[in-house]
Design a protein around this motif. Structure first.
Motif, PDB file in Angstrom:
ATOM      1  N   ILE A  34      -3.577   0.843  -3.429  1.00 21.21           N
ATOM      2  CA  ILE A  34      -3.278  -0.577  -2.763  1.00 21.21           C
ATOM      3  C   ILE A  34      -2.663  -1.622  -4.030  1.00 21.21           C
ATOM      4  O   ILE A  34      -3.404  -1.619  -5.209  1.00 21.21           O
ATOM      5  N   THR A  45       0.852  -1.106   0.103  1.00 19.28           N
ATOM      6  CA  THR A  45      -0.186   0.005  -0.043  1.00 19.28           C
ATOM      7  C   THR A  45       0.943   1.180   0.085  1.00 19.28           C
ATOM      8  O   THR A  45       2.175   1.187   0.395  1.00 19.28           O
ATOM      9  N   ILE A  82      -3.539   6.394   2.760  1.00 17.11           N
ATOM     10  CA  ILE A  82      -3.572   5.353   1.707  1.00 17.11           C
ATOM     11  C   ILE A  82      -4.079   6.247   0.326  1.00 17.11           C
ATOM     12  O   ILE A  82      -5.125   6.750   0.279  1.00 17.11           O
TER      13      ILE A  82
END
Length: 103
Positions: A71, A56, A68
């Motif tokens: 991913i 990530t 984030i």
């Protein structure tokens, strides 16, 4: 400081856009197994279950405070196009399924 990504044999790595809110508040980490859904206005469409997270954008340090933005997951090579197309259509949601008792 890029991490080495090890892709399991027979699978392909694909990075998908994500935000903390779509990734269990940013709790998704490398090595986890997640379910992936494409969000829609009327309903969410399941894309895959039990998908291995390879990396990530927040790295592997839990509680690092990094957000984030992507991913990377391991999927069957023939499904890469499906995931890329879904990411282009709408928001992807990554869920962490509960562990079965006795597993």
């Amino acid at each position: 400081d890029a991490e080495q990504i090890e892709v399991p044999e027979g699978l392909s790595a694909v990075s998908l856009p994500a935000e903390d809110v779509n990734a269990v508040g940013g709790a998704v980490e490398r090595g986890m197994r997640v379910d992936v859904y494409l969000g829609g206005t009327d309903a969410a469409t399941p894309l895959a279950k039990d998908v291995l997270v390879l990396a990530t954008s927040a790295g592997s340090a839990s509680g690092s405070g990094k957000k984030i933005s992507w991913i990377t997951v391991a999927v069957e090579a023939e499904r890469v196009q499906e995931f890329v197309s879904a990411a282009d259509k709408g928001n992807l949601y990554f869920t962490i399924p509960g562990q079965k008792k006795g597993a």
